[in-house]
Design a protein around this motif. Structure first.
Motif, PDB file in Angstrom:
ATOM      1  N   ALA A 173      91.711  12.578  18.397  1.00 16.62           N
ATOM      2  CA  ALA A 173      90.396  13.036  17.370  1.00 16.62           C
ATOM      3  C   ALA A 173      90.701  14.067  16.487  1.00 16.62           C
ATOM      4  CB  ALA A 173      89.309  13.366  18.599  1.00 16.62           C
ATOM      5  N   ARG A 174      92.113  14.660  16.518  1.00 13.78           N
ATOM      6  CA  ARG A 174      92.159  15.959  15.864  1.00 13.78           C
ATOM      7  C   ARG A 174      93.504  15.462  14.900  1.00 13.78           C
ATOM      8  NH1 ARG A 174      91.966  21.329  18.985  1.00 13.78           N
ATOM      9  NH2 ARG A 174      91.704  22.040  17.000  1.00 13.78           N
ATOM     10  N   ILE A 175      93.823  14.264  14.462  1.00 12.53           N
ATOM     11  CA  ILE A 175      94.845  14.081  13.549  1.00 12.53           C
ATOM     12  C   ILE A 175      94.674  14.549  12.215  1.00 12.53           C
ATOM     13  CG2 ILE A 175      96.132  12.035  12.589  1.00 12.53           C
ATOM     14  CD1 ILE A 175      95.435  10.384  14.837  1.00 12.53           C
ATOM     15  N   LYS A 176      95.462  15.437  11.655  1.00 10.68           N
ATOM     16  CA  LYS A 176      95.496  15.834  10.407  1.00 10.68           C
ATOM     17  C   LYS A 176      97.066  15.716  10.245  1.00 10.68           C
ATOM     18  CE  LYS A 176      91.781  18.925  10.648  1.00 10.68           C
ATOM     19  NZ  LYS A 176      91.357  20.344  10.462  1.00 10.68           N
ATOM     20  N   LEU A 177      97.445  14.633   9.257  1.00 12.01           N
ATOM     21  CA  LEU A 177      99.122  14.523   9.244  1.00 12.01           C
ATOM     22  C   LEU A 177      99.506  15.491   8.201  1.00 12.01           C
ATOM     23  CD1 LEU A 177      98.806  10.327   8.789  1.00 12.01           C
ATOM     24  CD2 LEU A 177      99.509  11.662  10.543  1.00 12.01           C
ATOM     25  N   ASN A 178      98.984  15.939   7.514  1.00 10.09           N
ATOM     26  CA  ASN A 178      99.224  17.005   6.644  1.00 10.09           C
ATOM     27  C   ASN A 178      99.782  18.345   7.119  1.00 10.09           C
ATOM     28  OD1 ASN A 178      99.312  15.330   4.225  1.00 10.09           O
ATOM     29  ND2 ASN A 178      97.383  16.132   3.421  1.00 10.09           N
ATOM     30  N   ALA A 179      98.793  18.757   8.069  1.00 10.68           N
ATOM     31  CA  ALA A 179      99.007  19.817   8.911  1.00 10.68           C
ATOM     32  C   ALA A 179     100.183  19.687   9.966  1.00 10.68           C
ATOM     33  CB  ALA A 179      97.771  20.201   9.722  1.00 10.68           C
ATOM     34  N   MET A 180     100.227  18.451  10.823  1.00 10.69           N
ATOM     35  CA  MET A 180     101.135  18.189  11.520  1.00 10.69           C
ATOM     36  C   MET A 180     102.910  18.028  10.901  1.00 10.69           C
ATOM     37  SD  MET A 180     101.632  14.490  14.035  1.00 10.69           S
ATOM     38  CE  MET A 180     101.864  13.576  12.737  1.00 10.69           C
ATOM     39  N   GLN A 181     102.825  17.473   9.706  1.00  8.93           N
ATOM     40  CA  GLN A 181     104.192  17.550   9.099  1.00  8.93           C
ATOM     41  C   GLN A 181     104.535  18.925   8.462  1.00  8.93           C
ATOM     42  OE1 GLN A 181     104.306  14.187   6.215  1.00  8.93           O
ATOM     43  NE2 GLN A 181     103.704  12.732   7.667  1.00  8.93           N
ATOM     44  N   SER A 182     103.334  19.792   8.185  1.00 14.56           N
ATOM     45  CA  SER A 182     103.897  21.044   7.807  1.00 14.56           C
ATOM     46  C   SER A 182     104.404  21.722   8.981  1.00 14.56           C
ATOM     47  CB  SER A 182     102.261  21.798   7.446  1.00 14.56           C
ATOM     48  OG  SER A 182     102.740  23.103   7.243  1.00 14.56           O
ATOM     49  N   GLU A 183     103.989  21.884  10.141  1.00 14.58           N
ATOM     50  CA  GLU A 183     104.509  22.364  11.393  1.00 14.58           C
ATOM     51  C   GLU A 183     105.648  21.526  11.967  1.00 14.58           C
ATOM     52  OE1 GLU A 183     103.651  25.455  12.413  1.00 14.58           O
ATOM     53  OE2 GLU A 183     102.226  25.293  10.656  1.00 14.58           O
ATOM     54  N   MET A 184     105.786  20.195  11.663  1.00 16.18           N
ATOM     55  CA  MET A 184     106.921  19.577  12.273  1.00 16.18           C
ATOM     56  C   MET A 184     107.439  18.574  10.976  1.00 16.18           C
ATOM     57  SD  MET A 184     107.006  16.878  15.271  1.00 16.18           S
ATOM     58  CE  MET A 184     106.510  17.663  16.684  1.00 16.18           C
ATOM     59  N   PRO A 185     108.023  19.397   9.878  1.00 12.68           N
ATOM     60  CA  PRO A 185     108.558  18.296   8.768  1.00 12.68           C
ATOM     61  C   PRO A 185     109.350  17.299   9.383  1.00 12.68           C
ATOM     62  CG  PRO A 185     108.982  20.802   8.502  1.00 12.68           C
ATOM     63  CD  PRO A 185     108.425  20.767   9.857  1.00 12.68           C
ATOM     64  N   LYS A 186     109.255  16.340   8.449  1.00 15.49           N
ATOM     65  CA  LYS A 186     109.785  14.873   8.851  1.00 15.49           C
ATOM     66  C   LYS A 186     111.303  14.889   8.676  1.00 15.49           C
ATOM     67  CE  LYS A 186     106.871  11.093   7.897  1.00 15.49           C
ATOM     68  NZ  LYS A 186     106.869   9.659   7.343  1.00 15.49           N
ATOM     69  N   LYS A 187     112.082  16.040   8.055  1.00 12.01           N
ATOM     70  CA  LYS A 187     113.493  16.042   8.103  1.00 12.01           C
ATOM     71  C   LYS A 187     114.214  16.349   9.561  1.00 12.01           C
ATOM     72  CE  LYS A 187     113.866  21.139   6.855  1.00 12.01           C
ATOM     73  NZ  LYS A 187     114.476  21.831   5.938  1.00 12.01           N
ATOM     74  N   TYR A 188     113.180  16.737  10.637  1.00  5.93           N
ATOM     75  CA  TYR A 188     113.642  17.082  11.857  1.00  5.93           C
ATOM     76  C   TYR A 188     113.153  16.016  12.710  1.00  5.93           C
ATOM     77  CZ  TYR A 188     113.708  21.987  10.122  1.00  5.93           C
ATOM     78  OH  TYR A 188     113.771  23.072   9.529  1.00  5.93           O
ATOM     79  N   TRP A 189     112.718  14.887  12.289  1.00  7.12           N
ATOM     80  CA  TRP A 189     112.123  13.797  13.214  1.00  7.12           C
ATOM     81  C   TRP A 189     113.152  13.102  13.889  1.00  7.12           C
ATOM     82  CZ3 TRP A 189     106.988  11.254  12.100  1.00  7.12           C
ATOM     83  CH2 TRP A 189     105.838  12.175  11.777  1.00  7.12           C
ATOM     84  N   HIS A 190     114.467  12.773  12.945  1.00  6.06           N
ATOM     85  CA  HIS A 190     115.424  11.957  13.781  1.00  6.06           C
ATOM     86  C   HIS A 190     116.051  12.635  14.971  1.00  6.06           C
ATOM     87  CE1 HIS A 190     117.483  14.470  10.618  1.00  6.06           C
ATOM     88  NE2 HIS A 190     118.511  13.981  11.373  1.00  6.06           N
ATOM     89  N   ASN A 191     116.014  13.985  15.095  1.00  9.63           N
ATOM     90  CA  ASN A 191     116.890  14.493  16.221  1.00  9.63           C
ATOM     91  C   ASN A 191     115.679  15.105  17.379  1.00  9.63           C
ATOM     92  OD1 ASN A 191     119.474  14.481  15.264  1.00  9.63           O
ATOM     93  ND2 ASN A 191     118.572  16.230  14.010  1.00  9.63           N
ATOM     94  N   LEU A 192     114.379  14.207  17.329  1.00 14.26           N
ATOM     95  CA  LEU A 192     113.639  14.861  18.071  1.00 14.26           C
ATOM     96  C   LEU A 192     113.368  13.602  18.804  1.00 14.26           C
ATOM     97  CD1 LEU A 192     111.090  17.299  16.110  1.00 14.26           C
ATOM     98  CD2 LEU A 192     113.081  17.607  17.766  1.00 14.26           C
ATOM     99  N   PRO A 193     113.179  13.956  20.539  1.00 11.67           N
ATOM    100  CA  PRO A 193     113.023  12.420  21.072  1.00 11.67           C
ATOM    101  C   PRO A 193     111.589  12.058  21.103  1.00 11.67           C
ATOM    102  CG  PRO A 193     113.500  14.248  22.585  1.00 11.67           C
ATOM    103  CD  PRO A 193     113.789  14.556  21.072  1.00 11.67           C
ATOM    104  N   GLU A 194     110.622  13.170  21.038  1.00  8.05           N
ATOM    105  CA  GLU A 194     108.936  12.466  21.100  1.00  8.05           C
ATOM    106  C   GLU A 194     108.687  12.049  19.792  1.00  8.05           C
ATOM    107  OE1 GLU A 194     109.214  17.213  20.126  1.00  8.05           O
ATOM    108  OE2 GLU A 194     110.403  15.775  21.145  1.00  8.05           O
ATOM    109  N   THR A 195     109.434  12.313  18.620  1.00  6.05           N
ATOM    110  CA  THR A 195     108.696  11.550  17.562  1.00  6.05           C
ATOM    111  C   THR A 195     108.727  10.163  17.246  1.00  6.05           C
ATOM    112  OG1 THR A 195     110.936  12.052  16.172  1.00  6.05           O
ATOM    113  CG2 THR A 195     109.311  13.708  16.060  1.00  6.05           C
ATOM    114  N   ARG A 196     109.554   9.460  18.285  1.00  7.39           N
ATOM    115  CA  ARG A 196     109.750   8.191  18.506  1.00  7.39           C
ATOM    116  C   ARG A 196     108.261   7.518  18.742  1.00  7.39           C
ATOM    117  NH1 ARG A 196     114.563   9.018  21.243  1.00  7.39           N
ATOM    118  NH2 ARG A 196     113.404   8.373  23.406  1.00  7.39           N
ATOM    119  N   LEU A 197     107.543   8.477  19.355  1.00 11.30           N
ATOM    120  CA  LEU A 197     106.374   7.854  19.759  1.00 11.30           C
ATOM    121  C   LEU A 197     105.235   8.033  19.031  1.00 11.30           C
ATOM    122  CD1 LEU A 197     106.538   9.844  23.325  1.00 11.30           C
ATOM    123  CD2 LEU A 197     107.146   7.459  22.971  1.00 11.30           C
TER     124      LEU A 197
END
Length: 487
Positions: A212-236
């Motif tokens: 209910a609190r999805i804000k994609l811009n805010a989420m990607q500001s705190e967790m930029p996409k360039k880090y996603w491929h090394n984070l196990p949780e981002t697969r979810l």
């Protein structure tokens, strides 16, 4: 003649500081130094090994400032820092101030380095390795934007002192073995084994996800996409986003029934009865009228009134304190209590009329604890400062000061979103959230609490010097070639 200086990947700051000290002692101008092959078009020679006769002196804040900027990945960072050092030594303007093009560039680099270190602390993911001894072993791969592994590794050494671990990056590798931290060459991404703890972490991450609190811009500001491929949780994340609407509906269907009439707390009903503060204002008077109705946090319920700023509406210098005290709360004016009287005395000693400045606080309501007939001051928390930052932002936007003087930790945090200790920041100039320069200094109330007379006198002298510096940088007082320095 061009001098060539080679700075190693490890121990970069100490090596640069030694080279810069030798260069400035021989009064070698910036354009005659090639840092790590930044030009390479002319014949070069090494710097003199023996220091020259010129004893350079620079502000102490520059050392800590350079210690942060040095880790930026820009090839010209070493040259820019030396240019700033050269100008400081010659009293050539204010090369560390955001109003100076060189200072603004260096401050943005410093801010980027701090953000990169913060992201490393948040996004490094260790995997456990087999260990031949009693200490557990872990390894991680990370790809920082800047050269921040060396300054950022102490965090992991403190937190995981009872384990051995390795963090590999493309430029450098940190190894912590038996309590000793060492650095080696960079590496390519290693093959790390699966870790059973990742399944647990994925389960936890899935369960704390609030659709209910999805804000994609805010989420990607705190967790930029360039880090996603090394984070196990981002697969979810893709699957959780796809299922978000259905999960929200299930949460709604399982929600509680409406509360019975009259069940609202007295404070909720009291706050609901207050008029809404205007969201759009164009003048300081309109902002003050709106702030008088503020109910963004719970402080309005116990305080007597909102204490808005006062002074010249086009002031070149804005002074920001923490919050109103008991006397300010009763009078409705900032800086009228004991701490305010000390500040106003220092302003008068500088031969400046306080009415020519804008005086305000980071938080507009008095926070206190009742003790009999007395109201004892309590520091505002981060949430209260953040809620009140909206009003401070209005003041900054409408007054448009050339520089802001932050008095104390709460004001410094409100203006910069940085909560580092005051002792390492006092006297320095930082980039504010509003994009302007912020000079950090002691709050007068801190000086009044110091019992040792010598320490109190020294702190008062520091505040007076910072105030004078802010007055000169703002243009309220004429500039002069006045500087303090240590090597």
């Amino acid at each position: 003649m061009t001098y060539a200086v080679s700075i190693p990947e490890n121990g970069t700051f100490d090596a640069w500081r030694d080279a810069a000290r030798r260069a400035i002692s021989h009064e070698i101008p910036p354009e005659e130094i090639e840092w790590n092959g930044s030009r390479g078009l002319f014949e070069t020679m090494p710097l003199p090994e023996v220091p020259g006769p010129h004893a350079a002196r620079v502000p102490p804040a520059f050392i800590e400032f350079a210690r942060s900027v040095i880790w930026h990945s820009a090839l010209d960072r070493l040259a820019l820092l030396y240019r700033a050092l050269w100008r400081l030594d010659r009293c050539d303007g204010e090369p560390l101030a955001p109003v100076d093009p060189l200072g603004r560039k260096l401050m943005l680099m410093q801010k980027s380095v701090r953000r990169d270190i913060h992201k490393m602390h948040a996004f490094v993911r260790f995997r456990e390795l087999s260990s031949p001894g009693p200490r557990r072993r872990f390894a991680a791969w990370f790809e920082p934007s800047h050269n921040t592994l060396e300054p950022g590794s102490s965090f992991f050494a403190d937190r995981f002192a009872d384990m051995d671990w390795t963090i590999a990056t493309p430029r450098l590798t940190a190894c912590f073995v038996d309590g000793a931290l060492t650095f080696g060459p960079g590496a390519s991404k290693p093959e790390l084994p699966d870790d059973a703890a990742e399944t647990l972490w994925a389960t936890y991450f899935t369960n704390i996800f609030n659709p209910a609190r999805i804000k994609l811009n805010a989420m990607q500001s705190e967790m930029p996409k360039k880090y996603w491929h090394n984070l196990p949780e981002t697969r979810l994340i893709p699957q959780m986003l796809a299922e978000a609407e259905a999960r929200v509906q299930r949460m709604h269907d399982a929600g509680l029934s409406a509360p019975r009439v009259g069940s609202a707390t007295i404070s909720d009903r009291y706050r609901a009865s207050l008029p809404q503060a205007a969201e759009q204002v164009s003048t300081l008077e309109e902002a003050r009228e709106a702030a008088l109705q503020c109910r963004r946090c719970g402080l309005c319920e116990a305080a007597t009134q909102t204490v808005w700023g006062e002074g010249a509406q086009d002031a070149a210098l804005m002074i920001v304190g923490e919050q109103p005290g008991d006397r300010e709360d009763l009078e409705g004016r900032p800086f009228t209590g004991p701490a305010g009287q000390l500040l106003r005395e220092l302003i008068a000693n500088a031969h400046v009329d306080a009415k020519a400045l804008w005086l305000t606080n980071a938080v507009k309501h008095f926070k206190f604890s009742p003790r009999g007939k007395r109201r004892l001051h309590r520091n505002p928390d981060r949430g209260e400062i953040t809620h009140c930052r909206w009003w401070l932002g209005l003041e900054l936007a409408l007054v448009k000061p050339r520089i802001t003087l932050a008095l104390g930790a709460s004001a410094a945090f409100a203006l910069t979103d940085d909560s580092r200790p005051m002792a390492e920041r006092r006297g320095g100039i930082e980039l504010g959230l509003h994009g302007g320069p912020v000079l950090i200094s002691w709050h007068p109330s801190y000086i009044l609490r110091i019992r040792d007379p010598d320490e109190s006198k020294a702190a008062r002298h520091s505040l007076a010097r910072d105030l004078e510096k802010a007055l000169r940088m703002s243009g309220v007082l004429p500039c002069q070639g006045n500087r303090e320095g240590v090597e």
